[in-house]
Design a protein around this motif. Structure first.
Motif, PDB file in Angstrom:
ATOM      1  N   GLU A 187       0.831  -1.206   0.000  1.00 15.21           N
ATOM      2  CA  GLU A 187       0.000   0.000   0.000  1.00 15.21           C
ATOM      3  C   GLU A 187       0.874   1.268   0.000  1.00 15.21           C
ATOM      4  OE1 GLU A 187      -2.844   2.314   3.182  1.00 15.21           O
ATOM      5  OE2 GLU A 187      -2.851   0.118   3.228  1.00 15.21           O
ATOM      6  N   ILE A 188       1.925   1.262   0.814  1.00 15.23           N
ATOM      7  CA  ILE A 188       2.825   2.418   0.885  1.00 15.23           C
ATOM      8  C   ILE A 188       3.563   2.603  -0.430  1.00 15.23           C
ATOM      9  CG2 ILE A 188       4.883   3.355   2.023  1.00 15.23           C
ATOM     10  CD1 ILE A 188       3.921   1.868   4.573  1.00 15.23           C
ATOM     11  N   LEU A 189       4.045   1.492  -0.993  1.00 15.57           N
ATOM     12  CA  LEU A 189       4.750   1.569  -2.274  1.00 15.57           C
ATOM     13  C   LEU A 189       3.845   2.133  -3.371  1.00 15.57           C
ATOM     14  CD1 LEU A 189       6.900  -1.686  -2.497  1.00 15.57           C
ATOM     15  CD2 LEU A 189       7.709   0.653  -2.704  1.00 15.57           C
ATOM     16  N   GLN A 190       2.605   1.660  -3.426  1.00 16.89           N
ATOM     17  CA  GLN A 190       1.692   2.121  -4.465  1.00 16.89           C
ATOM     18  C   GLN A 190       1.329   3.594  -4.283  1.00 16.89           C
ATOM     19  OE1 GLN A 190      -1.507  -0.766  -4.200  1.00 16.89           O
ATOM     20  NE2 GLN A 190      -0.590  -2.073  -5.774  1.00 16.89           N
ATOM     21  N   LYS A 191       1.366   4.057  -3.049  1.00 17.56           N
ATOM     22  CA  LYS A 191       1.022   5.460  -2.779  1.00 17.56           C
ATOM     23  C   LYS A 191       2.142   6.408  -3.181  1.00 17.56           C
ATOM     24  CE  LYS A 191      -0.681   8.526   0.877  1.00 17.56           C
ATOM     25  NZ  LYS A 191      -1.109   8.620   2.301  1.00 17.56           N
ATOM     26  N   TYR A 192       3.391   6.012  -2.885  1.00 19.17           N
ATOM     27  CA  TYR A 192       4.513   6.932  -3.082  1.00 19.17           C
ATOM     28  C   TYR A 192       5.442   6.556  -4.238  1.00 19.17           C
ATOM     29  CZ  TYR A 192       3.091   8.689   1.480  1.00 19.17           C
ATOM     30  OH  TYR A 192       2.372   9.219   2.527  1.00 19.17           O
ATOM     31  N   ASP A 193       5.319   5.348  -4.751  1.00 16.81           N
ATOM     32  CA  ASP A 193       6.209   4.902  -5.814  1.00 16.81           C
ATOM     33  C   ASP A 193       5.376   4.456  -7.014  1.00 16.81           C
ATOM     34  OD1 ASP A 193       8.329   4.047  -7.291  1.00 16.81           O
ATOM     35  OD2 ASP A 193       8.631   2.176  -6.194  1.00 16.81           O
ATOM     36  N   PRO A 194       5.261   5.307  -8.055  1.00 19.50           N
ATOM     37  CA  PRO A 194       4.448   4.940  -9.220  1.00 19.50           C
ATOM     38  C   PRO A 194       4.855   3.617  -9.853  1.00 19.50           C
ATOM     39  CG  PRO A 194       5.089   7.259  -9.309  1.00 19.50           C
ATOM     40  CD  PRO A 194       5.852   6.645  -8.171  1.00 19.50           C
ATOM     41  N   GLU A 195       6.129   3.243  -9.730  1.00 16.29           N
ATOM     42  CA  GLU A 195       6.610   1.996 -10.331  1.00 16.29           C
ATOM     43  C   GLU A 195       5.922   0.764  -9.733  1.00 16.29           C
ATOM     44  OE1 GLU A 195      10.880   1.667 -10.473  1.00 16.29           O
ATOM     45  OE2 GLU A 195      11.100   3.841 -10.548  1.00 16.29           O
ATOM     46  N   SER A 196       5.366   0.916  -8.539  1.00 18.36           N
ATOM     47  CA  SER A 196       4.723  -0.227  -7.864  1.00 18.36           C
ATOM     48  C   SER A 196       3.211  -0.222  -8.028  1.00 18.36           C
ATOM     49  CB  SER A 196       5.072  -0.196  -6.369  1.00 18.36           C
ATOM     50  OG  SER A 196       6.462  -0.222  -6.183  1.00 18.36           O
ATOM     51  N   ASN A 197       2.693   0.769  -8.743  1.00 24.68           N
ATOM     52  CA  ASN A 197       1.242   0.922  -8.860  1.00 24.68           C
ATOM     53  C   ASN A 197       0.700   0.068 -10.011  1.00 24.68           C
ATOM     54  OD1 ASN A 197      -1.286   2.087  -8.203  1.00 24.68           O
ATOM     55  ND2 ASN A 197      -1.057   3.549  -9.879  1.00 24.68           N
ATOM     56  N   THR A 198       0.889  -1.241  -9.922  1.00 27.48           N
ATOM     57  CA  THR A 198       0.490  -2.130 -11.009  1.00 27.48           C
ATOM     58  C   THR A 198      -0.840  -2.819 -10.707  1.00 27.48           C
ATOM     59  OG1 THR A 198       1.823  -3.885 -10.006  1.00 27.48           O
ATOM     60  CG2 THR A 198       2.860  -2.575 -11.737  1.00 27.48           C
ATOM     61  N   ARG A 199      -1.436  -3.353 -11.775  1.00 31.79           N
ATOM     62  CA  ARG A 199      -2.687  -4.092 -11.629  1.00 31.79           C
ATOM     63  C   ARG A 199      -2.433  -5.474 -11.027  1.00 31.79           C
ATOM     64  NH1 ARG A 199      -4.026  -1.761 -17.255  1.00 31.79           N
ATOM     65  NH2 ARG A 199      -5.911  -0.521 -16.905  1.00 31.79           N
ATOM     66  N   ASP A 200      -3.430  -5.986 -10.323  1.00 30.72           N
ATOM     67  CA  ASP A 200      -3.411  -7.373  -9.854  1.00 30.72           C
ATOM     68  C   ASP A 200      -4.226  -8.193 -10.847  1.00 30.72           C
ATOM     69  OD1 ASP A 200      -1.956  -6.809  -7.492  1.00 30.72           O
ATOM     70  OD2 ASP A 200      -3.782  -6.054  -6.554  1.00 30.72           O
ATOM     71  N   LEU A 201      -3.558  -8.771 -11.815  1.00 32.15           N
ATOM     72  CA  LEU A 201      -4.245  -9.443 -12.908  1.00 32.15           C
ATOM     73  C   LEU A 201      -4.509 -10.915 -12.596  1.00 32.15           C
ATOM     74  CD1 LEU A 201      -2.182  -7.924 -15.870  1.00 32.15           C
ATOM     75  CD2 LEU A 201      -4.427  -7.188 -15.036  1.00 32.15           C
ATOM     76  N   SER A 202      -5.467 -11.475 -13.286  1.00 25.16           N
ATOM     77  CA  SER A 202      -5.778 -12.900 -13.136  1.00 25.16           C
ATOM     78  C   SER A 202      -6.242 -13.435 -14.488  1.00 25.16           C
ATOM     79  CB  SER A 202      -6.877 -13.105 -12.077  1.00 25.16           C
ATOM     80  OG  SER A 202      -8.050 -12.391 -12.440  1.00 25.16           O
ATOM     81  N   GLY A 203      -6.363 -14.746 -14.572  1.00 21.62           N
ATOM     82  CA  GLY A 203      -6.857 -15.355 -15.803  1.00 21.62           C
ATOM     83  C   GLY A 203      -5.840 -15.326 -16.924  1.00 21.62           C
TER      84      GLY A 203
END
Length: 677
Positions: free
Chosen positions: A30-46
């Motif tokens: 959560e912290i990475l996604q808030k402050y580091d755009p590189e970690s703001n990835t989708r959680d994909l499935s299928g």
């Protein structure tokens, strides 16, 4: 069940407080996604999850193939690299940061990904035709070029963040509307055809040097780091740091410094470094007694310093080789070594004085790991040491990284816990490619900026403007350049940060230092290195300089402290980073170029003594608490010692010895004072 209850409920039911030493993986993410755009990835499935997995694997295999068997021509190598990165970014990174956008890919992102594949394939398919009519663009070329610029900027916004994207757009605007700018910024401007040709059909734009380095050296070293992580070396850094520094005064803070310096050898992100090591060290510091903002500041300062630490230097070292020219990778790593060690020495000194001031001890014997057991795994560091040795003996950079990967796999086999199986190797290849996506996008956008600067002559114009504004005064020019580098570096990742600051701000220092040389004279290596390392330092320090201090804000997310206050604590602890660059510009001996051992040792002694005095003055404690007058005198003494001038060194050394003697005697007197009932 009790772990999920609120603090009020726990207090009402007489339950013990939650264990603050544990930061869950979800919280870290959560912290990475808030402050580091590189970690703001989708959680994909299928199915799409598998498509992305094999896409990332193919990206790594392509890069490894060209690293082993030879690269394609620059246009093909770089455009394929760009096509892989852009297409995967549009699938992995949502357009907006909404929870709903994290679990499925929007229809328009599939279209953008397909267009990106077309962009990446255009040069390989049309190579002969494009080379034959170089200098002329057809209507199709123009459409493809415009798409390449738009897709690059949008992918960069998603994967890297808004600051560098805005800078890229501003430079494109400047390139197009040049005649309408005032004063020295005016130029004749570029029409749309010329601008697009520059951006996508030359090696001065998107397909320029920055992405060229990303498509070769940087990617290979990111893979090396990914393989190291799979062996568990990240956790080992923490264990080693605790075993060596945990029982010292204020131990957990020193663990953070030690651990972050080691993490910096494999990490290319200050924020990721904060979250990785800070999730372990910040709770330890708080538990010992450090205030939230100070604990977060220590970790942010140390993690940011990791980007300055050779041999990787956040991957910026590889770019320096290309940008400076005539200098080897090893010379850059060697030149950066002493400044980086002085930086961490400064942070170490200040955390020590703070611990003494508030009476903090180290970890108890029960909290310390078994040092012998920790040292049994010291072999995990062999690949990092081997990389340094490979570079020292002159093995080419990319070849050294490949050897490092093979050695990592070999070394991991010594222990069942660290052994890399086939699945681990595949995952390391995928993770390495995922890490490279943001770097590729950032360097592509940095190429836009470099292209405009080179075409318009803006770098030289700004350099002359800065030197003129300072009246040719060395310190004033350096100060203006420092401010420019900090502003330009805000919110940018390490690689793009360096490209921007070196292109726009470094020429001012080079112009100043070459003012007495004849026009057209070659720039000496020591001058070029001083200028480039100066702007690199201040661009990196933007990560802990309010108001945009992403590393400090990420640390506050772990510590629970106030973000801006955490940023100011980090900046205070990193005071060395605001001083050391001035030192190596004014006293190049620190870069270990054309200097003697006696000169180097004297500069080191005065620099370390100066850092002790500055640290004591800022913290307000040495061997006892300092009053405000003593703090000012001590701080000024430190500045005198650090300023590279023989006269100031002698005065500073004399005052330092007097202050030290007074402090020591005060300490002895306090120790021997009889106890009263």
């Amino acid at each position: 069940m009790s772990d999920k209850q609120s603090p009020e409920e726990r207090e009402e039911k007489k339950l013990p407080p939650e264990d603050e030493s544990y930061i869950s993986e979800d919280k870290q993410k959560e912290i990475l996604q808030k402050y580091d755009p590189e970690s703001n990835t989708r959680d994909l499935s299928g199915m799409i999850k598998h498509v992305v997995f094999f896409g990332l694997l193919a990206f790594s295999l392509f890069q490894l193939y060209t690293a082993v068997f030879g690269q394609y021509t620059a246009y093909i190598q770089r455009s394929v690299h760009l096509g892989f990165a852009l297409s995967l970014i549009f699938i992995l990174f949502p357009m907006r940061r909404r929870k709903g956008a994290r679990h499925k890919v929007a229809w328009y992102d599939y279209i953008l990904a397909l267009l990106s594949i077309g962009i990446g394939a255009y040069w390989p398919i049309m190579y002969d035709d494009l080379v034959f009519r170089i200098g002329r663009v057809t209507e199709l070329d123009l459409i493809v070029g415009i798409l390449a610029v738009i897709l690059t900027l949008e992918a960069t916004r998603r994967a890297v963040g808004m600051p560098i994207t805005v800078i890229g757009i501003l430079f494109l605007t400047y390139g197009f509307f040049g005649p309408y700018f005032p004063g020295f910024m005016r130029h004749r401007g570029q029409d749309l055809d010329s601008l697009i040709q520059l951006m996508f059909y030359t090696t001065d734009g998107i397909l320029g040097t920055p992405i060229g380095v990303s498509a070769t050296f940087i990617f290979t070293f990111l893979l090396f780091g990914s393989f190291l992580v799979k062996t568990g070396v990240g956790q080992y850094f923490n264990d080693l740091a605790v075993s060596l520094a945990g029982n010292l005064t204020g131990g957990p803070a020193k663990v953070a410094i030690f651990s972050s310096a080691l993490q910096g050898t494999i990490s290319g992100s200050s924020v990721a470094n904060v979250v990785t090591s800070g999730s372990y060290t910040i709770p330890m510091m708080k538990k010992l007694g450090y205030k939230k903002e100070f604990a977060g500041g220590v970790e942010a300062a140390a993690s940011t310093g990791g980007q300055l630490m050779p041999p990787i230097m956040g991957a910026a070292a590889f770019l320096m080789v290309e940008f400076i020219g005539g200098v080897t990778y090893w010379e850059i790593a060697k030149a950066a070594a002493i400044p980086a060690l002085l930086y961490f020495t400064g942070v170490w000194i200040m955390t020590h004085f703070e611990a003494k001031r508030i009476g903090l001890k180290g970890l108890s014997p029960e909290e310390m790991p078994d040092r012998k057991e920790v040292l049994k795994k010291i072999y995990l560091l062999t690949p990092i040491l081997a990389i340094i040795l490979f570079l020292l003996v002159g093995i080419p950079t990319m070849q050294a990284a490949l050897y490092g990967i093979l050695l990592t796999i070999f070394v991991s086999a010594f222990n069942k816990e660290t052994r890399l199986g086939f699945k681990d190797i595949i995952n390391a290849l995928v993770d390495g490619a995922r890490t490279a996506l943001a770097v590729a996008a950032a360097t592509a956008t940095a190429g836009i900026i470099v292209g405009v600067v080179v075409k318009t002559g803006l770098g030289l114009s700004l350099a002359n403007g800065l030197v003129s504004a300072s009246g040719g005064n060395v310190l004033l020019t350096l100060f203006f350049t420092m401010l420019a580098a900090i502003v330009l570096g805000m919110g940018s990742p390490t690689t793009a940060n360096y490209v921007i600051t070196s292109t726009i701000a470094a020429p001012a220092i080079i112009t100043l230092l070459m003012v007495d040389e004849p026009a057209g004279a070659a720039v000496p290596i020591v001058v070029a290195l001083s200028a480039h390392l100066f702007v690199f330092y201040f661009g990196i320090i933007a990560d802990i300089t309010p108001p945009v201090a992403l590393a400090a804000f990420a640390a506050s997310g772990i510590s629970g402290g106030e973000p801006i206050r955490t940023g100011f604590n980090a900046a205070k602890l990193a005071i060395a980073a605001f001083i050391i660059p001035y030192m190596f510009v004014l006293s190049p001996e620190l870069l270990m170029i054309d200097t003697t051992w006696s000169e180097l040792i004297w500069v080191l002694i005065t620099a370390i003594a100066g850092m002790i005095a500055i640290g004591a003055g800022l913290i307000g404690y040495w061997y006892r608490k300092l009053n405000w007058i003593e703090r000012i005198i001590t701080f000024v003494t430190g500045i005198a010692l650090i300023y590279p001038e023989g006269f100031t060194d002698l005065i500073g050394a004399a005052v330092f010895i007097i202050l030290f003697a007074i402090q020591w005697m005060s300490r002895e007197k306090k120790t021997k004072k009889p106890q009263t009932a």
